[in-house]
Design a protein around this motif. Structure first.
Motif, PDB file in Angstrom:
ATOM      1  N   LEU A   1       1.962  24.359  -3.672  1.00 20.78           N
ATOM      2  CA  LEU A   1       0.939  24.077  -4.687  1.00 20.78           C
ATOM      3  C   LEU A   1      -0.407  23.727  -4.069  1.00 20.78           C
ATOM      4  N   GLY A   2      -0.541  23.891  -2.753  1.00 18.35           N
ATOM      5  CA  GLY A   2      -1.803  23.621  -2.085  1.00 18.35           C
ATOM      6  C   GLY A   2      -2.161  22.155  -2.011  1.00 18.35           C
ATOM      7  N   ARG A   3      -1.160  21.290  -2.053  1.00 21.73           N
ATOM      8  CA  ARG A   3      -1.427  19.854  -2.048  1.00 21.73           C
ATOM      9  C   ARG A   3      -0.236  19.075  -1.519  1.00 21.73           C
ATOM     10  N   THR A   4      -0.442  17.795  -1.276  1.00 22.21           N
ATOM     11  CA  THR A   4       0.670  16.901  -0.980  1.00 22.21           C
ATOM     12  C   THR A   4       1.307  16.446  -2.294  1.00 22.21           C
ATOM     13  N   ALA A   5       2.467  15.804  -2.188  1.00 21.87           N
ATOM     14  CA  ALA A   5       3.051  15.148  -3.360  1.00 21.87           C
ATOM     15  C   ALA A   5       2.199  13.943  -3.731  1.00 21.87           C
TER      16      ALA A   5
ATOM     17  N   ARG B   1     -11.757  19.590   8.925  1.00 24.81           N
ATOM     18  CA  ARG B   1     -11.118  20.779   8.351  1.00 24.81           C
ATOM     19  C   ARG B   1      -9.693  20.492   7.869  1.00 24.81           C
ATOM     20  N   ALA B   2      -9.371  19.221   7.655  1.00 22.44           N
ATOM     21  CA  ALA B   2      -8.015  18.852   7.235  1.00 22.44           C
ATOM     22  C   ALA B   2      -7.597  19.529   5.932  1.00 22.44           C
ATOM     23  N   ASP B   3      -8.551  19.741   5.022  1.00 24.25           N
ATOM     24  CA  ASP B   3      -8.210  20.377   3.744  1.00 24.25           C
ATOM     25  C   ASP B   3      -7.664  21.786   3.933  1.00 24.25           C
ATOM     26  N   GLU B   4      -8.047  22.446   5.021  1.00 20.18           N
ATOM     27  CA  GLU B   4      -7.535  23.788   5.284  1.00 20.18           C
ATOM     28  C   GLU B   4      -6.037  23.761   5.564  1.00 20.18           C
ATOM     29  N   LEU B   5      -5.577  22.689   6.173  1.00 16.10           N
ATOM     30  CA  LEU B   5      -4.147  22.552   6.444  1.00 16.10           C
ATOM     31  C   LEU B   5      -3.377  22.260   5.164  1.00 16.10           C
ATOM     32  N   LEU B   6      -3.991  21.523   4.248  1.00 13.89           N
ATOM     33  CA  LEU B   6      -3.333  21.214   2.979  1.00 13.89           C
ATOM     34  C   LEU B   6      -3.056  22.474   2.178  1.00 13.89           C
ATOM     35  N   ALA B   7      -3.886  23.483   2.344  1.00 14.24           N
ATOM     36  CA  ALA B   7      -3.725  24.717   1.576  1.00 14.24           C
ATOM     37  C   ALA B   7      -2.395  25.398   1.846  1.00 14.24           C
ATOM     38  N   ALA B   8      -1.773  25.101   2.995  1.00 10.03           N
ATOM     39  CA  ALA B   8      -0.498  25.730   3.340  1.00 10.03           C
ATOM     40  C   ALA B   8       0.690  25.031   2.679  1.00 10.03           C
TER      41      ALA B   8
ATOM     42  N   GLY C   1       8.282  14.578   1.651  1.00 11.03           N
ATOM     43  CA  GLY C   1       7.445  15.305   2.590  1.00 11.03           C
ATOM     44  C   GLY C   1       6.088  14.628   2.625  1.00 11.03           C
ATOM     45  N   PRO C   2       5.013  15.359   2.898  1.00 11.21           N
ATOM     46  CA  PRO C   2       3.677  14.766   2.905  1.00 11.21           C
ATOM     47  C   PRO C   2       3.319  14.219   1.516  1.00 11.21           C
ATOM     48  N   VAL C   3       2.853  12.980   1.491  1.00 11.65           N
ATOM     49  CA  VAL C   3       2.497  12.312   0.241  1.00 11.65           C
ATOM     50  C   VAL C   3       1.039  11.849   0.337  1.00 11.65           C
ATOM     51  N   GLY C   4       0.319  11.919  -0.771  1.00 18.35           N
ATOM     52  CA  GLY C   4      -1.105  11.617  -0.783  1.00 18.35           C
ATOM     53  C   GLY C   4      -1.420  10.144  -0.638  1.00 18.35           C
ATOM     54  N   THR C   5      -1.281   9.615   0.556  1.00 16.12           N
ATOM     55  CA  THR C   5      -1.597   8.230   0.869  1.00 16.12           C
ATOM     56  C   THR C   5      -2.683   8.175   1.939  1.00 16.12           C
ATOM     57  N   GLU C   6      -3.175   6.971   2.226  1.00 14.76           N
ATOM     58  CA  GLU C   6      -4.161   6.804   3.292  1.00 14.76           C
ATOM     59  C   GLU C   6      -3.590   7.275   4.624  1.00 14.76           C
ATOM     60  N   ARG C   7      -2.314   7.036   4.818  1.00 13.73           N
ATOM     61  CA  ARG C   7      -1.687   7.426   6.082  1.00 13.73           C
ATOM     62  C   ARG C   7      -1.709   8.936   6.278  1.00 13.73           C
ATOM     63  N   ILE C   8      -1.395   9.689   5.231  1.00 17.30           N
ATOM     64  CA  ILE C   8      -1.357  11.149   5.405  1.00 17.30           C
ATOM     65  C   ILE C   8      -2.752  11.706   5.647  1.00 17.30           C
ATOM     66  N   VAL C   9      -3.773  11.045   5.112  1.00 14.67           N
ATOM     67  CA  VAL C   9      -5.146  11.481   5.381  1.00 14.67           C
ATOM     68  C   VAL C   9      -5.429  11.388   6.882  1.00 14.67           C
ATOM     69  N   LYS C  10      -5.020  10.277   7.486  1.00 16.09           N
ATOM     70  CA  LYS C  10      -5.220  10.108   8.928  1.00 16.09           C
ATOM     71  C   LYS C  10      -4.412  11.138   9.718  1.00 16.09           C
ATOM     72  N   VAL C  11      -3.169  11.363   9.289  1.00 18.76           N
ATOM     73  CA  VAL C  11      -2.315  12.332   9.976  1.00 18.76           C
ATOM     74  C   VAL C  11      -2.921  13.723   9.915  1.00 18.76           C
TER      75      VAL C  11
ATOM     76  N   GLN D   1       0.842  -1.197   0.000  1.00 17.17           N
ATOM     77  CA  GLN D   1       0.000   0.000   0.000  1.00 17.17           C
ATOM     78  C   GLN D   1       0.878   1.248   0.000  1.00 17.17           C
ATOM     79  N   GLY D   2       0.247   2.401  -0.181  1.00 18.05           N
ATOM     80  CA  GLY D   2       0.941   3.674  -0.078  1.00 18.05           C
ATOM     81  C   GLY D   2       2.091   3.816  -1.056  1.00 18.05           C
ATOM     82  N   ILE D   3       3.180   4.389  -0.570  1.00 18.17           N
ATOM     83  CA  ILE D   3       4.354   4.594  -1.427  1.00 18.17           C
ATOM     84  C   ILE D   3       4.900   3.261  -1.917  1.00 18.17           C
ATOM     85  N   GLY D   4       4.877   2.244  -1.068  1.00 19.56           N
ATOM     86  CA  GLY D   4       5.387   0.937  -1.479  1.00 19.56           C
ATOM     87  C   GLY D   4       4.658   0.378  -2.683  1.00 19.56           C
ATOM     88  N   GLU D   5       3.347   0.490  -2.681  1.00 23.94           N
ATOM     89  CA  GLU D   5       2.561   0.045  -3.833  1.00 23.94           C
ATOM     90  C   GLU D   5       2.917   0.875  -5.065  1.00 23.94           C
ATOM     91  N   GLY D   6       3.070   2.184  -4.876  1.00 19.35           N
ATOM     92  CA  GLY D   6       3.462   3.041  -5.990  1.00 19.35           C
ATOM     93  C   GLY D   6       4.826   2.677  -6.543  1.00 19.35           C
TER      94      GLY D   6
END
Length: 260
Positions: A218-222, A208-215, A184-194, A17-22
């Motif tokens: 590019l306004g997103r995770t890798a 409100r987690a999406d508000e933190l992503l805005a910082a 850094g932060p990567v768009g996986t299931e784990r980062i969603v929980k974090v 899963q996650g980065i390993g699956e990628g």
């Protein structure tokens, strides 16, 4: 661009899963023969079937817990002929010094820190005897950004950075390259929980987690693909002069620190 990796045997830990699956997907797309390990036999089996159907590559899987006695020896028997080792398994728990007790701290380090070290120790001599190889450590930029709220992870990642550089500084003498990657932060299931946990702690509402992503840059995770493709390049002969260093891929988060 041809990465000249077709036919190479690539061992990836934490591959279900996650980065390993990628990573498995990106190396399969290059025509590599894969050896995948993780705890989940079902996920590994499904991924192996998918990659074989999509790319025609040979995929072996081994479901095991890397922290149990004898696991490293099992992995060596399974894929000791790997040309490329990608240490990826493990996630160290977040929290302060008082949030993470000794048992949880040791458990996190047993898989990620000592797991990387022990598997490298076992496979390095085999690579040397065959004339060379590549060892890539997926570490994380927490080792560069010391975080009170991620103290076990920051400390463990910093240790793995030092391990990678210390070994990789001499490893080319044995025909082996050792390189670390700090996502850094990567768009996986784990980062969603974090991010939900951070939002609950900082904003009082995990929704409100999406508000933190805005910082983030590019306004997103890798994306997983952005990180996995870097590993493919670093594993390839096109990166044959790269060893004993850490490559950070976090959109500039680590370099953005400022005194003003």
């Amino acid at each position: 661009m041809d990465m000249k990796l077709a036919g190479r045997r690539v061992l990836i830990t934490g591959a279900s899963q996650g980065i390993g699956e990628g990573l498995a997907r990106s190396f399969a797309a290059e025509g590599c023969r894969l050896a995948l390990t993780a705890r989940s036999a079902d996920r590994l089996g499904a991924l192996a079937a998918e990659l074989h159907a999509a790319h025609g590559v040979h995929v072996d899987v081994l479901a095991l817990d890397m922290t149990r006695p004898g696991a490293i020896e099992e992995i060596v028997a399974f894929a000791g002929d790997a040309d490329v080792l990608v240490n990826n398994a493990g996630a160290i728990p977040g929290g302060t010094l008082w949030d993470v007790d000794e048992a949880r701290w040791r458990q996190g380090w047993e898989l990620k820190v000592f797991g990387y070290i022990n598997l490298t120790r076992a496979l390095y001599p085999l690579m040397k005897a065959r004339g060379g190889g590549v060892i890539l450590n997926n570490i994380g930029n927490g080792g560069q950004n010391f975080d009170f709220n991620y103290i076990a992870g920051s400390t463990g990642n910093a240790a793995l950075m030092a391990f990678t550089c210390a070994l990789g500084g001499r490893s080319l003498e044995d025909g082996i390259r050792v390189v670390g990657v700090n996502p850094g932060p990567v768009g996986t299931e784990r980062i969603v929980k974090v991010m939900k946990n951070h939002a609950a702690r900082l904003l009082g509402d995990e929704a409100r987690a999406d508000e933190l992503l805005a910082a983030y840059p590019l306004g997103r995770t890798a994306t997983v693909e952005e990180v996995a493709d870097l590993f493919v390049y670093l594993a390839s002969p096109r990166s044959s002069y790269t060893s004993g260093t850490i490559v950070t891929v976090d959109g500039g988060i680590t370099s953005k620190r400022s005194v003003a």
